[in-house]
Structures are given as C-alpha cells and as structure tokens.
Design a protein around this motif. Structure first.
Motif, PDB file in Angstrom:
ATOM      1  N   ILE A 137       0.875  -1.185   0.000  1.00 20.17           N
ATOM      2  CA  ILE A 137       0.000   0.000   0.000  1.00 20.17           C
ATOM      3  C   ILE A 137       0.905   1.225   0.000  1.00 20.17           C
ATOM      4  CG2 ILE A 137      -1.817   1.239   1.244  1.00 20.17           C
ATOM      5  CD1 ILE A 137      -2.475  -1.514   2.586  1.00 20.17           C
ATOM      6  N   PHE A 138       0.908   1.950  -1.113  1.00 19.82           N
ATOM      7  CA  PHE A 138       1.856   3.054  -1.249  1.00 19.82           C
ATOM      8  C   PHE A 138       1.257   4.414  -0.912  1.00 19.82           C
ATOM      9  CE2 PHE A 138       3.384  -0.423  -3.869  1.00 19.82           C
ATOM     10  CZ  PHE A 138       4.607  -0.615  -3.260  1.00 19.82           C
ATOM     11  N   ASP A 139      -0.042   4.440  -0.645  1.00 14.05           N
ATOM     12  CA  ASP A 139      -0.666   5.670  -0.141  1.00 14.05           C
ATOM     13  C   ASP A 139      -0.439   5.682   1.358  1.00 14.05           C
ATOM     14  OD1 ASP A 139      -2.203   7.792   0.676  1.00 14.05           O
ATOM     15  OD2 ASP A 139      -4.125   6.941   0.035  1.00 14.05           O
ATOM     16  N   THR A 140       0.473   6.530   1.812  1.00 14.77           N
ATOM     17  CA  THR A 140       0.825   6.536   3.241  1.00 14.77           C
ATOM     18  C   THR A 140       0.248   7.755   3.955  1.00 14.77           C
ATOM     19  OG1 THR A 140       2.938   7.586   2.731  1.00 14.77           O
ATOM     20  CG2 THR A 140       2.921   5.177   2.882  1.00 14.77           C
ATOM     21  N   SER A 141      -0.875   8.212   3.464  1.00 14.51           N
ATOM     22  CA  SER A 141      -1.547   9.320   4.157  1.00 14.51           C
ATOM     23  C   SER A 141      -2.162   8.784   5.456  1.00 14.51           C
ATOM     24  CB  SER A 141      -2.642   9.911   3.267  1.00 14.51           C
ATOM     25  OG  SER A 141      -3.672   8.950   3.053  1.00 14.51           O
ATOM     26  N   TRP A 142      -2.474   9.665   6.369  1.00 17.28           N
ATOM     27  CA  TRP A 142      -3.062   9.264   7.648  1.00 17.28           C
ATOM     28  C   TRP A 142      -4.417   8.601   7.423  1.00 17.28           C
ATOM     29  CZ3 TRP A 142      -2.459   7.186  11.866  1.00 17.28           C
ATOM     30  CH2 TRP A 142      -3.308   7.312  12.950  1.00 17.28           C
ATOM     31  N   ILE A 143      -5.159   9.064   6.446  1.00 12.67           N
ATOM     32  CA  ILE A 143      -6.460   8.459   6.125  1.00 12.67           C
ATOM     33  C   ILE A 143      -6.255   7.008   5.669  1.00 12.67           C
ATOM     34  CG2 ILE A 143      -8.408   8.552   4.502  1.00 12.67           C
ATOM     35  CD1 ILE A 143      -8.071  11.636   4.565  1.00 12.67           C
ATOM     36  N   SER A 144      -5.267   6.781   4.828  1.00 16.04           N
ATOM     37  CA  SER A 144      -4.968   5.428   4.363  1.00 16.04           C
ATOM     38  C   SER A 144      -4.515   4.545   5.520  1.00 16.04           C
ATOM     39  CB  SER A 144      -3.895   5.472   3.274  1.00 16.04           C
ATOM     40  OG  SER A 144      -3.549   4.181   2.866  1.00 16.04           O
ATOM     41  N   MET A 145      -3.711   5.112   6.417  1.00 15.92           N
ATOM     42  CA  MET A 145      -3.238   4.342   7.577  1.00 15.92           C
ATOM     43  C   MET A 145      -4.413   3.936   8.460  1.00 15.92           C
ATOM     44  SD  MET A 145       0.194   6.376   8.679  1.00 15.92           S
ATOM     45  CE  MET A 145       1.574   6.552   7.562  1.00 15.92           C
ATOM     46  N   LYS A 146      -5.336   4.873   8.699  1.00 19.37           N
ATOM     47  CA  LYS A 146      -6.503   4.565   9.529  1.00 19.37           C
ATOM     48  C   LYS A 146      -7.373   3.494   8.857  1.00 19.37           C
ATOM     49  CE  LYS A 146      -8.338   8.651  10.509  1.00 19.37           C
ATOM     50  NZ  LYS A 146      -8.959   9.783  11.210  1.00 19.37           N
ATOM     51  N   LYS A 147      -7.520   3.599   7.556  1.00 16.81           N
ATOM     52  CA  LYS A 147      -8.297   2.608   6.807  1.00 16.81           C
ATOM     53  C   LYS A 147      -7.642   1.231   6.936  1.00 16.81           C
ATOM     54  CE  LYS A 147     -10.011   1.760   2.133  1.00 16.81           C
ATOM     55  NZ  LYS A 147      -9.997   2.230   0.756  1.00 16.81           N
ATOM     56  N   PHE A 148      -6.313   1.176   6.826  1.00 13.91           N
ATOM     57  CA  PHE A 148      -5.579  -0.079   6.971  1.00 13.91           C
ATOM     58  C   PHE A 148      -5.794  -0.666   8.369  1.00 13.91           C
ATOM     59  CE2 PHE A 148      -1.626  -2.238   8.310  1.00 13.91           C
ATOM     60  CZ  PHE A 148      -1.622  -3.283   7.401  1.00 13.91           C
ATOM     61  N   LEU A 149      -5.673   0.176   9.382  1.00  9.32           N
ATOM     62  CA  LEU A 149      -5.835  -0.302  10.764  1.00  9.32           C
ATOM     63  C   LEU A 149      -7.259  -0.778  11.046  1.00  9.32           C
ATOM     64  CD1 LEU A 149      -3.730   2.383  12.661  1.00  9.32           C
ATOM     65  CD2 LEU A 149      -3.102   0.006  12.203  1.00  9.32           C
ATOM     66  N   ALA A 150      -8.235  -0.281  10.276  1.00  6.85           N
ATOM     67  CA  ALA A 150      -9.631  -0.664  10.487  1.00  6.85           C
ATOM     68  C   ALA A 150      -9.976  -1.988   9.811  1.00  6.85           C
ATOM     69  CB  ALA A 150     -10.550   0.442   9.962  1.00  6.85           C
ATOM     70  N   GLN A 151      -9.087  -2.487   8.967  1.00  9.76           N
ATOM     71  CA  GLN A 151      -9.376  -3.750   8.263  1.00  9.76           C
ATOM     72  C   GLN A 151      -9.533  -4.894   9.247  1.00  9.76           C
ATOM     73  OE1 GLN A 151      -6.177  -4.539   5.557  1.00  9.76           O
ATOM     74  NE2 GLN A 151      -6.757  -2.897   4.149  1.00  9.76           N
ATOM     75  N   ARG A 152     -10.469  -5.770   8.921  1.00  5.47           N
ATOM     76  CA  ARG A 152     -10.663  -6.965   9.735  1.00  5.47           C
ATOM     77  C   ARG A 152      -9.450  -7.879   9.537  1.00  5.47           C
ATOM     78  NH1 ARG A 152     -14.680 -10.234  11.984  1.00  5.47           N
ATOM     79  NH2 ARG A 152     -16.377  -9.599  11.674  1.00  5.47           N
ATOM     80  N   GLY A 153      -8.874  -8.359  10.624  1.00 11.42           N
ATOM     81  CA  GLY A 153      -7.747  -9.292  10.552  1.00 11.42           C
ATOM     82  C   GLY A 153      -6.422  -8.647  10.173  1.00 11.42           C
ATOM     83  N   VAL A 154      -6.268  -7.357  10.421  1.00  6.19           N
ATOM     84  CA  VAL A 154      -5.037  -6.659  10.039  1.00  6.19           C
ATOM     85  C   VAL A 154      -3.816  -7.247  10.758  1.00  6.19           C
ATOM     86  CG1 VAL A 154      -5.213  -4.779  11.733  1.00  6.19           C
ATOM     87  CG2 VAL A 154      -3.973  -4.409   9.620  1.00  6.19           C
ATOM     88  N   VAL A 155      -3.979  -7.585  12.023  1.00  4.53           N
ATOM     89  CA  VAL A 155      -2.860  -8.158  12.783  1.00  4.53           C
ATOM     90  C   VAL A 155      -2.459  -9.496  12.178  1.00  4.53           C
ATOM     91  CG1 VAL A 155      -2.163  -9.102  15.020  1.00  4.53           C
ATOM     92  CG2 VAL A 155      -3.414  -6.947  14.925  1.00  4.53           C
ATOM     93  N   GLN A 156      -3.451 -10.326  11.858  1.00  2.00           N
ATOM     94  CA  GLN A 156      -3.148 -11.635  11.270  1.00  2.00           C
ATOM     95  C   GLN A 156      -2.511 -11.487   9.887  1.00  2.00           C
ATOM     96  OE1 GLN A 156      -3.447 -14.454  13.136  1.00  2.00           O
ATOM     97  NE2 GLN A 156      -2.214 -15.319  11.497  1.00  2.00           N
ATOM     98  N   SER A 157      -2.960 -10.504   9.113  1.00  2.00           N
ATOM     99  CA  SER A 157      -2.365 -10.318   7.784  1.00  2.00           C
ATOM    100  C   SER A 157      -0.902  -9.897   7.899  1.00  2.00           C
ATOM    101  CB  SER A 157      -3.160  -9.316   6.956  1.00  2.00           C
ATOM    102  OG  SER A 157      -3.052  -8.013   7.482  1.00  2.00           O
ATOM    103  N   ILE A 158      -0.580  -9.141   8.933  1.00  2.00           N
ATOM    104  CA  ILE A 158       0.820  -8.762   9.161  1.00  2.00           C
ATOM    105  C   ILE A 158       1.625  -9.997   9.587  1.00  2.00           C
ATOM    106  CG2 ILE A 158       2.394  -7.417  10.614  1.00  2.00           C
ATOM    107  CD1 ILE A 158       0.178  -5.239  10.683  1.00  2.00           C
ATOM    108  N   LEU A 159       1.042 -10.799  10.472  1.00  2.00           N
ATOM    109  CA  LEU A 159       1.727 -12.011  10.937  1.00  2.00           C
ATOM    110  C   LEU A 159       1.923 -13.023   9.802  1.00  2.00           C
ATOM    111  CD1 LEU A 159       0.013 -12.589  14.399  1.00  2.00           C
ATOM    112  CD2 LEU A 159       2.367 -11.867  13.985  1.00  2.00           C
ATOM    113  N   ASP A 160       0.967 -13.071   8.882  1.00  2.00           N
ATOM    114  CA  ASP A 160       1.027 -14.040   7.783  1.00  2.00           C
ATOM    115  C   ASP A 160       1.861 -13.544   6.605  1.00  2.00           C
ATOM    116  OD1 ASP A 160      -0.586 -15.717   9.229  1.00  2.00           O
ATOM    117  OD2 ASP A 160      -2.432 -15.139   8.194  1.00  2.00           O
TER     118      ASP A 160
END
Length: 149
Positions: A115-138
């Motif tokens: 994800i190359f859009d590193t705006s704060w809005i994009s970051m918040k959207k990323f953090l709101a994704q379901r399973g974000v922690v697991q996707s990072i771990l995987d």
C-alpha cells in the motif's frame, strides 16, 4: 612377365592399403588429441567448480550466521504484533495525527504490504481492516517486490 605384373599389382594394392592405414592412424591420433584436450578442459572445469563450491559454502555459512542473529528479532517482532489488541488499534485510529514514531512504523508496514498511499487516512483505513494483525503475521517476505526492498 606374369610374376612381374602380379608383383606390380600387389605393390599398388600394398601402397593403397598403406595409404589407408596412414589415414586411419592420423584420424586415431587426431581423435586421441581431441580427447586429451577435452579431458584437460573437463579437469579445469572440475577444479573451477571445486573453488566455486568452496566459495559458495563460505558465503552460505556467512549468510546463515547473519540470519541466526536476525531470527530472534523476527520472533520477538511477531510476538509483539501478536499481542496487539483491537483496542490498541482503535486508540491509534482515534488520534487526529499520530506521533512521528507511530507514523514511521505504519508507513513502513503499509509499503511492505504493498500500500503506497501513506496518508493518515490510508493508515486509519488499513488499521480498520478486519484481521489486520493476522495479515501482518502471515506476511511472507519472499513476496516482497524488489522495488519495495
């Protein structure tokens, strides 16, 4: 006369056979020389492979040594990410602007995740994704594109 004629004919046949034998001998010698050259080339290649094999083994050992120091760090990072709770992510998303350290980490995570859009809005959207922690771990670092590295 008959004997002289037979002798002359046999002499011609003998000369022809001698010429054939000489040609065959030359072919055998040429073949032997070629085989000898090929053997020398094969031995040179074998020696070169031996040297390259030793260099490769030394390089592999050095890389494994370096990786052995990195693996505990990766394990610790995975464990830390595994302990992130949804409340922690919600708290970060609720910030008007994140602290620089959090922004730097999230920017790096987003880039690595493609994800190359590193705006704060994009970051918040990323953090709101379901399973974000697991996707990072995987995440598999082998999937990382060369231009991102």
């Amino acid at each position: 006369d008959v004997l002289a004629r037979d002798a002359a004919q046999q002499k011609k046949q003998l000369a022809a056979k001698q010429e054939q034998a000489d040609k065959a001998l030359e072919e055998i010698q040429a073949s032997m020389e070629k085989a000898s050259e090929q053997k020398k080339e094969a031995e040179a290649l074998k020696a070169q492979l031996g040297v390259e094999g030793k260099d490769l083994a030394a390089h592999t050992a050095e890389i494994e040594k370096q990786l052995s120091g990195v693996q505990p760090l990766l394990d610790a990072a995975k464990e830390a990410v595994g302990h992130i709770k949804a409340e922690n992510l919600n708290e970060i998303r609720a910030l008007k602007m994140p602290p620089e350290a959090i922004r730097d980490v999230l920017e790096a995570v987003l880039c690595v995740m493609g994800i190359f859009d590193t705006s704060w809005i994009s970051m918040k959207k990323f953090l709101a994704q379901r399973g974000v922690v697991q996707s990072i771990l995987d995440f598999d670092a082998h999937d990382l594109k060369a231009d991102v590295r």
